[in-house]
Design a protein around this motif. Structure first.
Motif, PDB file in Angstrom:
ATOM      1  N   PRO A 100      15.542  -9.911   4.409  1.00 34.13           N
ATOM      2  CA  PRO A 100      14.353 -10.751   4.541  1.00 34.13           C
ATOM      3  C   PRO A 100      14.002 -11.407   3.206  1.00 34.13           C
ATOM      4  CG  PRO A 100      13.758  -8.439   4.639  1.00 34.13           C
ATOM      5  CD  PRO A 100      15.242  -8.499   4.578  1.00 34.13           C
ATOM      6  N   SER A 101      13.423 -12.586   3.306  1.00 33.40           N
ATOM      7  CA  SER A 101      13.053 -13.362   2.136  1.00 33.40           C
ATOM      8  C   SER A 101      11.557 -13.671   2.200  1.00 33.40           C
ATOM      9  CB  SER A 101      13.869 -14.650   2.116  1.00 33.40           C
ATOM     10  OG  SER A 101      13.512 -15.432   1.018  1.00 33.40           O
ATOM     11  N   SER A 134      11.763 -17.476  -3.997  1.00 23.48           N
ATOM     12  CA  SER A 134      11.647 -16.362  -3.058  1.00 23.48           C
ATOM     13  C   SER A 134      12.060 -15.055  -3.708  1.00 23.48           C
ATOM     14  CB  SER A 134      12.487 -16.612  -1.804  1.00 23.48           C
ATOM     15  OG  SER A 134      13.842 -16.713  -2.136  1.00 23.48           O
ATOM     16  N   VAL A 135      11.510 -13.991  -3.163  1.00 24.23           N
ATOM     17  CA  VAL A 135      11.932 -12.634  -3.490  1.00 24.23           C
ATOM     18  C   VAL A 135      12.659 -12.131  -2.252  1.00 24.23           C
ATOM     19  CG1 VAL A 135      11.151 -10.294  -3.977  1.00 24.23           C
ATOM     20  CG2 VAL A 135      10.052 -12.224  -5.114  1.00 24.23           C
ATOM     21  N   GLU A 136      13.912 -11.743  -2.430  1.00 21.60           N
ATOM     22  CA  GLU A 136      14.728 -11.291  -1.308  1.00 21.60           C
ATOM     23  C   GLU A 136      14.884  -9.778  -1.358  1.00 21.60           C
ATOM     24  OE1 GLU A 136      18.368 -13.449  -1.661  1.00 21.60           O
ATOM     25  OE2 GLU A 136      17.451 -15.316  -0.974  1.00 21.60           O
ATOM     26  N   LEU A 137      14.691  -9.165  -0.226  1.00 23.43           N
ATOM     27  CA  LEU A 137      14.846  -7.719  -0.102  1.00 23.43           C
ATOM     28  C   LEU A 137      16.162  -7.447   0.613  1.00 23.43           C
ATOM     29  CD1 LEU A 137      11.269  -6.950   1.248  1.00 23.43           C
ATOM     30  CD2 LEU A 137      12.010  -6.978  -1.130  1.00 23.43           C
ATOM     31  N   LEU A 138      17.051  -6.720  -0.040  1.00 22.71           N
ATOM     32  CA  LEU A 138      18.294  -6.311   0.606  1.00 22.71           C
ATOM     33  C   LEU A 138      18.060  -4.911   1.162  1.00 22.71           C
ATOM     34  CD1 LEU A 138      20.717  -7.506  -2.186  1.00 22.71           C
ATOM     35  CD2 LEU A 138      20.222  -8.646  -0.042  1.00 22.71           C
ATOM     36  N   HIS A 180       3.852 -12.821  12.558  1.00 22.25           N
ATOM     37  CA  HIS A 180       5.242 -12.472  12.222  1.00 22.25           C
ATOM     38  C   HIS A 180       5.286 -11.414  11.116  1.00 22.25           C
ATOM     39  CE1 HIS A 180       6.380 -15.816  14.734  1.00 22.25           C
ATOM     40  NE2 HIS A 180       5.722 -16.652  13.959  1.00 22.25           N
ATOM     41  N   LEU A 181       4.405 -10.422  11.218  1.00 23.60           N
ATOM     42  CA  LEU A 181       4.339  -9.384  10.193  1.00 23.60           C
ATOM     43  C   LEU A 181       5.575  -8.494  10.239  1.00 23.60           C
ATOM     44  CD1 LEU A 181       0.603  -8.298  10.414  1.00 23.60           C
ATOM     45  CD2 LEU A 181       1.686  -9.662   8.635  1.00 23.60           C
ATOM     46  N   GLN A 182       6.075  -8.175   9.060  1.00 24.40           N
ATOM     47  CA  GLN A 182       7.176  -7.243   8.904  1.00 24.40           C
ATOM     48  C   GLN A 182       6.764  -6.201   7.881  1.00 24.40           C
ATOM     49  OE1 GLN A 182      10.123 -10.442   7.984  1.00 24.40           O
ATOM     50  NE2 GLN A 182      11.390  -9.249   9.387  1.00 24.40           N
ATOM     51  N   THR A 183       7.174  -4.966   8.092  1.00 24.46           N
ATOM     52  CA  THR A 183       6.839  -3.883   7.180  1.00 24.46           C
ATOM     53  C   THR A 183       8.095  -3.077   6.870  1.00 24.46           C
ATOM     54  OG1 THR A 183       4.600  -3.730   8.066  1.00 24.46           O
ATOM     55  CG2 THR A 183       5.410  -1.831   6.857  1.00 24.46           C
ATOM     56  N   LYS A 185       0.866  -1.177   0.000  1.00 25.33           N
ATOM     57  CA  LYS A 185       0.000   0.000   0.000  1.00 25.33           C
ATOM     58  C   LYS A 185       0.897   1.220   0.000  1.00 25.33           C
ATOM     59  CE  LYS A 185      -3.756   2.358   2.246  1.00 25.33           C
ATOM     60  NZ  LYS A 185      -4.765   2.336   3.271  1.00 25.33           N
ATOM     61  N   GLY A 186       0.789   2.007  -1.040  1.00 28.15           N
ATOM     62  CA  GLY A 186       1.633   3.183  -1.169  1.00 28.15           C
ATOM     63  C   GLY A 186       3.095   2.785  -1.236  1.00 28.15           C
ATOM     64  N   ASP A 187       3.897   3.325  -0.327  1.00 29.69           N
ATOM     65  CA  ASP A 187       5.328   2.997  -0.330  1.00 29.69           C
ATOM     66  C   ASP A 187       5.676   1.945   0.722  1.00 29.69           C
ATOM     67  OD1 ASP A 187       5.053   4.519   1.966  1.00 29.69           O
ATOM     68  OD2 ASP A 187       6.992   5.513   1.702  1.00 29.69           O
ATOM     69  N   ARG A 188       4.663   1.276   1.270  1.00 31.84           N
ATOM     70  CA  ARG A 188       4.887   0.258   2.312  1.00 31.84           C
ATOM     71  C   ARG A 188       4.635  -1.148   1.782  1.00 31.84           C
ATOM     72  NH1 ARG A 188       6.088   1.859   6.981  1.00 31.84           N
ATOM     73  NH2 ARG A 188       5.597   3.893   7.817  1.00 31.84           N
ATOM     74  N   LEU A 189       5.501  -2.052   2.209  1.00 33.61           N
ATOM     75  CA  LEU A 189       5.398  -3.460   1.864  1.00 33.61           C
ATOM     76  C   LEU A 189       5.330  -4.247   3.161  1.00 33.61           C
ATOM     77  CD1 LEU A 189       5.519  -5.258  -0.671  1.00 33.61           C
ATOM     78  CD2 LEU A 189       7.964  -5.447  -0.297  1.00 33.61           C
ATOM     79  N   THR A 190       4.292  -5.078   3.324  1.00 33.52           N
ATOM     80  CA  THR A 190       4.081  -5.844   4.552  1.00 33.52           C
ATOM     81  C   THR A 190       3.927  -7.314   4.197  1.00 33.52           C
ATOM     82  OG1 THR A 190       2.945  -3.960   5.556  1.00 33.52           O
ATOM     83  CG2 THR A 190       2.609  -6.105   6.587  1.00 33.52           C
ATOM     84  N   TRP A 191       4.582  -8.183   4.952  1.00 29.98           N
ATOM     85  CA  TRP A 191       4.462  -9.623   4.728  1.00 29.98           C
ATOM     86  C   TRP A 191       4.510 -10.356   6.055  1.00 29.98           C
ATOM     87  CZ3 TRP A 191       8.802  -6.826   4.096  1.00 29.98           C
ATOM     88  CH2 TRP A 191       9.943  -7.257   4.739  1.00 29.98           C
ATOM     89  N   GLY A 192       4.016 -11.589   6.035  1.00 27.89           N
ATOM     90  CA  GLY A 192       3.998 -12.411   7.234  1.00 27.89           C
ATOM     91  C   GLY A 192       3.562 -13.830   6.904  1.00 27.89           C
ATOM     92  N   LYS A 193       3.299 -14.594   7.935  1.00 26.89           N
ATOM     93  CA  LYS A 193       2.906 -16.003   7.791  1.00 26.89           C
ATOM     94  C   LYS A 193       1.395 -16.116   7.983  1.00 26.89           C
ATOM     95  CE  LYS A 193       4.068 -20.508   9.748  1.00 26.89           C
ATOM     96  NZ  LYS A 193       3.827 -21.182   8.523  1.00 26.89           N
ATOM     97  N   PRO A 194       0.704 -16.813   7.064  1.00 31.16           N
ATOM     98  CA  PRO A 194      -0.749 -16.949   7.226  1.00 31.16           C
ATOM     99  C   PRO A 194      -1.096 -17.884   8.386  1.00 31.16           C
ATOM    100  CG  PRO A 194      -0.003 -18.226   5.342  1.00 31.16           C
ATOM    101  CD  PRO A 194       1.193 -17.489   5.864  1.00 31.16           C
TER     102      PRO A 194
END
Length: 142
Positions: free
Chosen positions: A115-116, A104-108, A68-71, A52-61
């Motif tokens: 995070p992956s 996976s998509v890895e964010l450096l 374990h949400l990370q933003t 949403k906008g400039d934020r990316l949030t992911w976690g475990k369903p």
């Protein structure tokens, strides 16, 4: 008597399948409620992901809500990599391996963290990789 004993394992498998289906249904319903806040989102058995906008949030369903949400913001990301098994790919690659075991998509991040975000489908992962790469390039060049 013997026939009854032969059906017992089948009955156990039936109950296990019913419970598994109910469990996955609860995860999907929880994800639907969670995903309403995002412009773009995805669900699979490994991870939920929303933008949403400039934020990316992911976690475990999970059945209640994603855990374990990370933003991160796009300003926090230094580079994005697309990994299939042990190889890295980029948006110029036209074809990806079909029998991938780990996608996976890895964010450096600029902090050094890496995070992956896991995927089960190569095409969906490639789409997210291209989208995130384009957004990162756009945020670097305002």
């Amino acid at each position: 008597m013997e026939r009854g004993l032969l059906w017992l394992p089948l009955l156990a498998v039936f109950f296990w399948l019913a419970w598994s289906g109910w469990n996955e249904y609860q995860k999907i319903e929880s994800y639907k409620r969670w995903a309403e806040q995002f412009e773009r989102h995805k669900y699979d058995i490994y991870a939920v992901l929303g933008q949403k906008g400039d934020r990316l949030t992911w976690g475990k369903p999970t059945r209640k809500e994603p855990s374990h949400l990370q933003t991160v913001t796009f300003q926090d990301i230094a580079r994005i990599r697309f990994r299939i098994d042990s190889k890295f790919f980029d948006e110029k690659d036209a074809e990806f391996p079909i029998n991938a075991k780990q996608i996976s998509v890895e964010l450096l991040l600029k902090t050094g963290e890496m995070p992956s975000i896991r995927f089960t489908d190569v095409d969906i992962a490639a789409g997210w990789y291209r989208f995130l790469s384009d957004r990162l390039a756009a945020s670097d060049n305002p």
